[in-house]
Structure formats: C-alpha cells, structure tokens
Write an enzyme that holds these catalytic residues in place. Structure first.
Site, mmCIF file in Angstrom:
data_model
loop_
_atom_site.group_PDB
_atom_site.id
_atom_site.type_symbol
_atom_site.label_atom_id
_atom_site.label_comp_id
_atom_site.label_asym_id
_atom_site.label_seq_id
_atom_site.Cartn_x
_atom_site.Cartn_y
_atom_site.Cartn_z
ATOM 1 N N CYS A 126 0.988 -1.644 0.055
ATOM 2 C CA CYS A 126 0.202 0.065 0.039
ATOM 3 C C CYS A 126 1.032 1.240 -0.074
ATOM 4 O O CYS A 126 1.896 1.406 0.646
ATOM 5 C CB CYS A 126 -1.181 0.010 1.067
ATOM 6 S SG CYS A 126 -1.978 0.761 1.058
ATOM 7 N N GLU A 169 -8.727 -0.863 -2.755
ATOM 8 C CA GLU A 169 -9.027 0.526 -2.727
ATOM 9 C C GLU A 169 -10.890 1.415 -2.485
ATOM 10 O O GLU A 169 -10.939 2.183 -1.903
ATOM 11 C CB GLU A 169 -8.825 1.415 -4.860
ATOM 12 C CG GLU A 169 -7.898 1.223 -5.000
ATOM 13 C CD GLU A 169 -6.526 1.880 -4.452
ATOM 14 O OE1 GLU A 169 -6.598 2.162 -4.167
ATOM 15 O OE2 GLU A 169 -5.710 1.187 -4.658
HETATM 16 ZN ZN LIG Z 1 -3.256 0.997 -0.219
#
Ligand SMILES: [Zn+2]
Length: 201
Positions: A126, A169
């Site tokens: 991430c 997301e």
């Molecule tokens: Zn992320």
C-alpha cells in the site's frame, strides 16, 4: 495499492561509447526521486484521514476532474496501481486505478454490484504503508458500478488482479487498511515495521 514492478529491463545494454554516462542509472535515480516526492504527498500510516469513511461525490465539476488528474499523476510517480482519495486527504468516494496496459481510470461513488464466491489470498502493498507486504483474502471476481469523472455511468467486470486492486481501493474509502485484513502474525510484523520507535518508550 503498491505493486513492485519487477523491472526486468535488461540494464546491460552494450554502450558503443564507453565514456557515455550511464543513462539508465540516471533514469532510475530520477524515477526514485519522483517516487519519493509523490509518497511525501500521500498520507502515510498514522494519519487520521486513512481511518475515516469517505462521503459520496455530489458535484462532477472541474475540481473533481483536477483531483482525478492529480491522483493519476501521483499514482504513476509513486509507481502504484491504485490510489484512493482518502490517501490524499480528500474524504470523497473515488479512486483511480491502472491494473493493466489499458491506461488509468477513475471510478467515482463505486458500489459492488456483484461479487464472485471464489476467494484467493495474495500479498498486497500500500502506498500509505511503506515497507509492508501482507497476504490478503479477496474475491477473484467483482462487478463495480459507479460514475466516471464526467458523471457518466460506469460498470466494470473485473477478475483476479484488477478485482484485487479495486477491493483494496474500496477499503480505503471506508477507512480499512490491509493490516486489518491480514492474519495476526503478519499484522504484528507489519506494525513493527510501521512503528519501529514505539518500543523505545
Ligand atoms: Zn492502499
């Protein structure tokens, strides 16, 4: 979502002129500099914005389209394959993603219309959790409905990698991070990477 593009480029080009500067090395250094600049503009773990639930977008105006452009540029510079608005401190329900060669896309007010029954586990990174990669279970097929940045209806059917990216997301829009979705062992390891100084108290 971050993705380690294992650049398989052959860096051993035969340079005809031995004194030619190493252009590949310079390109890599510039790309790394752009990446660090982009990451500095992306909210990092510990930032409260990453834990908040985003609200629906109501105005499909120039501000929204400028935000999408900025998010796509940041995603590219950061070498990610997806970026949610909450990661740039904007609590609106939209994200950009680019899981394949077909170019970047934005989905505004995304809703899961269908979800396949099959689940698969794979490692995810991430852009807001630097240095962390943990296994996460995701549906292997998903149908998303929403709008594009101009307000037109969008319906996309996604499989495997693309399905994984959009589920990652979507989580961001609800304040959910990959460390919430992995097992205890990987969560502990990730937290020690993210908060190395906490033990010194
Ligand atoms: Zn992320």
């Amino acid at each position: 979502m971050a993705h380690d593009h294992d650049h398989d480029h052959d860096h051993e080009h035969e340079h005809e002129h031995a004194i030619e500067p190493d252009e590949d090395a310079q390109e890599r250094a510039e790309a790394e500099a752009r990446k660090q600049l982009a990451l500095a503009q992306i909210r990092q773990y510990g930032d409260p914005a990453l834990r908040l639930k985003a609200n629906d977008v109501e105005d499909f105006d120039d501000d929204l389209r400028r935000l999408v452009e900025r998010m796509i540029a940041l995603m590219h510079d950061a070498q990610g394959v997806g970026l949610a608005a909450t990661q740039v401190g904007i609590l609106r329900r939209l994200f950009v993603y680019e899981p394949d060669e077909e170019g970047p896309r934005a989905i505004v007010n995304p809703v899961v219309a269908e979800r396949g029954e099959e689940i698969a586990s794979d490692e995810e990174g991430c852009l807001s959790l630097q240095g962390v990669r943990v296994p996460v279970d995701r549906s292997t097929r998903i149908v998303l409905e929403g709008k594009d940045e101009h307000g037109a209806d969008v319906r996309v059917e996604l499989g495997e990698y693309a399905a994984r990216v959009v589920q990652h997301e979507l989580d961001h829009l609800d304040g959910v991070l990959i460390i919430d979705r992995t097992d205890d062992e990987h969560r502990k390891e990730a937290l020690s990477t993210l908060r190395p100084r906490a033990v010194l108290r």
